[in-house]
Design a protein around this motif. Structure first.
Motif, mmCIF file in Angstrom:
data_model
loop_
_atom_site.group_PDB
_atom_site.id
_atom_site.type_symbol
_atom_site.label_atom_id
_atom_site.label_comp_id
_atom_site.label_asym_id
_atom_site.label_seq_id
_atom_site.Cartn_x
_atom_site.Cartn_y
_atom_site.Cartn_z
ATOM 1 N N SER A 113 -2.605 -3.738 -5.695
ATOM 2 C CA SER A 113 -2.630 -3.371 -4.286
ATOM 3 C C SER A 113 -3.771 -4.107 -3.576
ATOM 4 O O SER A 113 -4.700 -4.576 -4.220
ATOM 5 C CB SER A 113 -2.824 -1.872 -4.129
ATOM 6 O OG SER A 113 -4.089 -1.476 -4.621
ATOM 7 N N PRO A 114 -3.736 -4.188 -2.246
ATOM 8 C CA PRO A 114 -4.801 -4.874 -1.508
ATOM 9 C C PRO A 114 -6.190 -4.344 -1.843
ATOM 10 O O PRO A 114 -7.142 -5.105 -1.928
ATOM 11 C CB PRO A 114 -4.427 -4.608 -0.045
ATOM 12 C CG PRO A 114 -2.941 -4.450 -0.062
ATOM 13 C CD PRO A 114 -2.631 -3.768 -1.357
ATOM 14 N N ALA A 115 -6.298 -3.023 -2.070
ATOM 15 C CA ALA A 115 -7.611 -2.456 -2.382
ATOM 16 C C ALA A 115 -8.083 -2.825 -3.768
ATOM 17 O O ALA A 115 -9.271 -2.807 -4.064
ATOM 18 C CB ALA A 115 -7.554 -0.932 -2.252
ATOM 19 N N ALA A 145 0.808 -1.228 0.000
ATOM 20 C CA ALA A 145 0.000 0.000 0.000
ATOM 21 C C ALA A 145 0.838 1.272 0.000
ATOM 22 O O ALA A 145 0.446 2.280 -0.592
ATOM 23 C CB ALA A 145 -0.942 -0.014 1.204
ATOM 24 N N ASP A 146 1.998 1.252 0.640
ATOM 25 C CA ASP A 146 2.803 2.464 0.765
ATOM 26 C C ASP A 146 4.067 2.451 -0.081
ATOM 27 O O ASP A 146 4.946 3.298 0.089
ATOM 28 C CB ASP A 146 3.182 2.688 2.236
ATOM 29 C CG ASP A 146 4.020 1.533 2.799
ATOM 30 O OD1 ASP A 146 3.974 0.424 2.219
ATOM 31 O OD2 ASP A 146 4.706 1.738 3.809
ATOM 32 N N LYS A 147 4.194 1.478 -0.997
ATOM 33 C CA LYS A 147 5.412 1.360 -1.794
ATOM 34 C C LYS A 147 5.107 1.544 -3.284
ATOM 35 O O LYS A 147 4.123 1.015 -3.793
ATOM 36 C CB LYS A 147 6.051 -0.025 -1.590
ATOM 37 C CG LYS A 147 6.473 -0.334 -0.154
ATOM 38 C CD LYS A 147 7.615 0.536 0.284
ATOM 39 C CE LYS A 147 8.216 0.048 1.597
ATOM 40 N NZ LYS A 147 7.264 0.014 2.695
ATOM 41 N N VAL A 198 7.555 8.556 -4.653
ATOM 42 C CA VAL A 198 6.200 8.532 -4.111
ATOM 43 C C VAL A 198 5.327 7.618 -4.965
ATOM 44 O O VAL A 198 5.418 7.622 -6.194
ATOM 45 C CB VAL A 198 5.603 9.952 -4.083
ATOM 46 C CG1 VAL A 198 4.161 9.925 -3.583
ATOM 47 C CG2 VAL A 198 6.453 10.867 -3.199
ATOM 48 N N LYS A 199 4.500 6.823 -4.324
ATOM 49 C CA LYS A 199 3.578 5.947 -5.041
ATOM 50 C C LYS A 199 2.607 6.800 -5.863
ATOM 51 O O LYS A 199 2.013 7.761 -5.361
ATOM 52 C CB LYS A 199 2.809 5.081 -4.054
ATOM 53 C CG LYS A 199 2.007 3.938 -4.693
ATOM 54 C CD LYS A 199 1.354 3.114 -3.589
ATOM 55 C CE LYS A 199 0.674 1.868 -4.142
ATOM 56 N NZ LYS A 199 1.654 0.859 -4.555
ATOM 57 N N ASP A 200 2.451 6.458 -7.124
ATOM 58 C CA ASP A 200 1.549 7.184 -8.016
ATOM 59 C C ASP A 200 0.133 6.628 -7.845
ATOM 60 O O ASP A 200 -0.119 5.472 -8.186
ATOM 61 C CB ASP A 200 2.013 7.019 -9.461
ATOM 62 C CG ASP A 200 1.123 7.741 -10.456
ATOM 63 O OD1 ASP A 200 0.127 8.369 -10.034
ATOM 64 O OD2 ASP A 200 1.423 7.683 -11.666
ATOM 65 N N PRO A 201 -0.798 7.423 -7.320
ATOM 66 C CA PRO A 201 -2.157 6.901 -7.109
ATOM 67 C C PRO A 201 -2.862 6.526 -8.408
ATOM 68 O O PRO A 201 -3.847 5.786 -8.385
ATOM 69 C CB PRO A 201 -2.877 8.055 -6.400
ATOM 70 C CG PRO A 201 -2.089 9.273 -6.744
ATOM 71 C CD PRO A 201 -0.667 8.819 -6.883
ATOM 72 N N GLY A 202 -2.356 7.038 -9.535
ATOM 73 C CA GLY A 202 -2.951 6.690 -10.821
ATOM 74 C C GLY A 202 -2.222 5.592 -11.566
ATOM 75 O O GLY A 202 -2.574 5.274 -12.717
ATOM 76 N N CYS A 203 -1.212 4.984 -10.922
ATOM 77 C CA CYS A 203 -0.438 3.939 -11.600
ATOM 78 C C CYS A 203 -1.305 2.707 -11.814
ATOM 79 O O CYS A 203 -1.796 2.099 -10.857
ATOM 80 C CB CYS A 203 0.787 3.582 -10.770
ATOM 81 S SG CYS A 203 1.740 2.202 -11.434
ATOM 82 N N ARG A 204 -1.474 2.303 -13.067
ATOM 83 C CA ARG A 204 -2.351 1.173 -13.355
ATOM 84 C C ARG A 204 -1.804 -0.144 -12.816
ATOM 85 O O ARG A 204 -2.563 -1.038 -12.436
ATOM 86 C CB ARG A 204 -2.609 1.066 -14.854
ATOM 87 C CG ARG A 204 -1.377 1.012 -15.737
ATOM 88 C CD ARG A 204 -1.789 1.140 -17.196
ATOM 89 N NE ARG A 204 -0.670 1.248 -18.117
ATOM 90 C CZ ARG A 204 -0.070 0.217 -18.675
ATOM 91 N NH1 ARG A 204 -0.481 -1.007 -18.386
ATOM 92 N NH2 ARG A 204 0.941 0.388 -19.507
ATOM 93 N N ALA A 205 -0.479 -0.278 -12.759
ATOM 94 C CA ALA A 205 0.091 -1.521 -12.231
ATOM 95 C C ALA A 205 -0.146 -1.640 -10.735
ATOM 96 O O ALA A 205 -0.547 -2.692 -10.229
ATOM 97 C CB ALA A 205 1.581 -1.585 -12.534
#
Length: 257
Positions: free
Chosen positions: A253-255, A168-170, A241-248
């Motif tokens: 991710s867990p969510a 989640a944070d990586k 920083v983790k990109d919230p829009g990253c499709r991969a």
């Protein structure tokens, strides 16, 4: 697993390290690392991983040795020109350490075969030389939740990153470089050059980071890019920083599962 007398002798300098010890050495002997590319980065990385006792090593490389490789690809000699790099890597590992089970895959990794080639890896070390392969490897590792160590070189510079984008944070490697790449715009060693010793440093560093990930000692490196400039020389580290829009990342991710 119990270490034999021969293994106790071979790995004695690891075993006396409190960060590794006998238990850590057994984790290395039980590990499977897949190495993408047996080139400037892959050659030194492979030697140190084999010497460290990584129990299973797979190298994916469809290339043959050419004369201009020899300035930095230190597994190979003049008489090896024209031979397959993966097969020469297998010979080198056999000489280095009989504990290691080695698999040579003479094929080019792509989106259609990446899942199968990487499926049972405990860690992937990517030393490939193009963004298309790097992004395919990253996406596959993120989906399969396989730690990825990515190493790159150019001229006098090294970049090393460790990626676990399903957490989640990586971030993943795609968070770092983005989606777009143009093969025509990608600089190559042939065009820009690279100092041979820089390749050695990058491969050794990537092997160290791979061993750290298998054994879990030292500081957390996931989500950081370490940049070494051999002209200064100096090193700096960047936190990505983790990109919230990253499709991969979103898909893995867990969510997103």
């Amino acid at each position: 697993m119990i270490l034999t007398d021969s293994q106790l002798d071979r790995y004695a300098r690891h075993i006396v390290l409190k960060e590794i010890g006998g238990g850590g050495q057994m984790r290395l002997l039980a590990a499977h690392i897949v190495l993408i590319g047996a080139g400037g980065i892959g050659c030194p990385a492979l030697q140190y991983l084999a010497a460290a006792g990584i129990g299973r090593l797979t190298v994916i490389d469809d290339d043959i040795v050419t004369l201009d490789n020899l300035q930095r690809q230190i597994l190979f000699g003049t008489d090896d020109v024209g031979r397959a790099k993966a097969e020469l890597a297998a010979e080198a590992v056999r000489r280095l350490n009989p504990d290691v089970h080695f698999e040579a895959r003479r094929e080019r990794l792509h989106a259609g075969n990446a899942g199968g080639l990487l499926a049972d890896a405990d860690l992937v070390l990517d030393g490939s030389d193009n963004f298309a392969t790097r992004l395919t490897v990253s996406d596959t590792c993120t989906r399969a939740r396989i730690p990825l160590v990515s190493a790159a070189i150019g001229q006098f510079q090294i970049q090393i990153g460790t990626w676990r984008g399903w957490e989640a944070d990586k971030p993943c490697y795609r968070c770092f470089v983005g989606d777009a790449f143009d093969a025509e715009d990608c600089d190559s060693c042939a065009e820009l050059g690279v100092l041979g010793a820089v390749s050695g440093m990058a491969g050794s560093w990537a092997a160290l980071e791979s061993i750290r990930q298998i054994n879990g000692f030292g500081g957390e490196a996931a989500g950081k890019v370490h940049i070494f400039d051999g002209l200064v020389p100096a090193m700096r580290s960047l936190r990505i920083v983790k990109d919230p829009g990253c499709r991969a990342c979103v898909q893995s991710s867990p969510a997103g599962t």
